[in-house]
Design an enzyme around this catalytic site. Sequence first.
Site, PDB file in Angstrom:
ATOM      1  N   SER A   1       0.212  -1.511  -0.032  1.00 33.62           N
ATOM      2  CA  SER A   1       0.470   0.097  -0.450  1.00 33.62           C
ATOM      3  C   SER A   1       0.827   1.410   0.208  1.00 33.62           C
ATOM      4  CB  SER A   1      -0.824  -0.016   1.608  1.00 33.62           C
ATOM      5  OG  SER A   1      -0.414  -0.451   2.419  1.00 33.62           O
TER       6      SER A   1
ATOM      7  N   ASP B   1      -2.331   8.616   8.101  1.00 35.65           N
ATOM      8  CA  ASP B   1      -3.127   6.832   8.165  1.00 35.65           C
ATOM      9  C   ASP B   1      -2.505   6.551   9.602  1.00 35.65           C
ATOM     10  OD1 ASP B   1      -2.354   5.791   7.416  1.00 35.65           O
ATOM     11  OD2 ASP B   1      -4.045   4.929   6.360  1.00 35.65           O
TER      12      ASP B   1
ATOM     13  N   HIS C   1       0.163   4.383   7.091  1.00 39.22           N
ATOM     14  CA  HIS C   1       0.892   4.951   6.067  1.00 39.22           C
ATOM     15  C   HIS C   1       1.455   6.838   6.569  1.00 39.22           C
ATOM     16  CE1 HIS C   1      -2.278   1.838   5.464  1.00 39.22           C
ATOM     17  NE2 HIS C   1      -1.261   1.633   3.600  1.00 39.22           N
TER      18      HIS C   1
END
Length: 408
Positions: free
Chosen positions: A85, A373, A376
């Site tokens: 991600s 978040d 990340h």
Amino acid sequence: MISFHFPSQHISLKPKFLNREGEREREFFFLSSSSSSSFFNPQPMETSVFPLKNYYMFFFLSLFSLSLEFSKAQTVPALFVFGDSLVDVGNNNYLTVSVAKANFPHNGIDFPTKKPTGRFCNGKNAADLIAEKVGLPSAPPYLSLVQKKNASYVAGVSFASGGAGIFNGTDQVFGQAIPLSKQVENYMKVHEILVQQLGSSEAEKHFSKSIFTIIIGSNDLFDYFGSSDLRKKNTPQQFVDLMANTLKGQLKRFYASGARKFFLAGTGALGCIPAERVKNKSHECNEERNFWSVKYNEALKAMLSGLKSELQGINYSYFDTFSVTQNLIQKPSAYGFKEIEAACCGLGELRAKVPCVPVSTYCSNRNDHVFWDLYHPTEATARIFVDTLFDGPSQYTVPMNVRQLVSA
């Protein structure tokens, strides 16, 4: 390509297309004010030193020269991206049952389109920023291209998937993800297409000069510490060694297909992300997570060094994400940050009890937060990472930085 036709000339200009959003945009070139005033206000033909036609010729030849200079900004033919991600640019949007998605607000709030794209970030992620550095548009997600009849793969593709790991088991945690082994299989399909399009000889040159970017490993470590079954099968040291050795096998597959230039990033300070800090009443980092992040990075560096001796013509750049993350955490003000513990977007304590979803709150200034978040980094953090990996010293980039890798 833009063509200009004159009675006796045909001048072709190939303008540079790239803006900082990673989208194609024509750049316009202008003469200096002193030149442009005479050009746009020419004297009558009978009093001009040069015929008006020569002004046009000078103008367009100047454009041509400048265009050639700007075209040098593209320093590699293609960028192929693999990972999780941290570099997913939207592949998971196409996975129907995956819960590892970011195609909803408030993700993308600072992206050029101001809309969520599938990036787990407020704006651009590391894949976008690396592409900027080498003068290429952001590599599109592979799954966005597979249904297109005339899809172009020549400038690179992103195969990265949120939730992916070196091992296949991480996708079970998120319902669905594309593990590295499957990403490599998808790349082999693209490789075959490009060989057919370019021919064997040109394709060999193309792949040997392209950059293969691999940012992966965090989910494997999270999976290990969250699974009693995995901990029973392997000690932590055995597990990180197995991670590095498994990754080595995939790198050899790339090498066999013609890849010669690799960029790999170590895992960051996993114990210092908001998702780990929130588990401690003091909000301190989880030192066990950090310890094994370092141990995996050591195994990765040793593997790469051995591979360099084993495979002729291979070059790589390893980036010490962990040390740079620690710098940001220990000296935040030096990098323009004010918040190192809490996420910008989320709910609850440290905004890390609930992920960044449409009902979450988010900070007004994303540039002063290290984390977007609970897992990340913000775009601001990613930019520091990419600036360092591209031009940084040997303290953080081994045995060379990415700029040097491009020239190798």
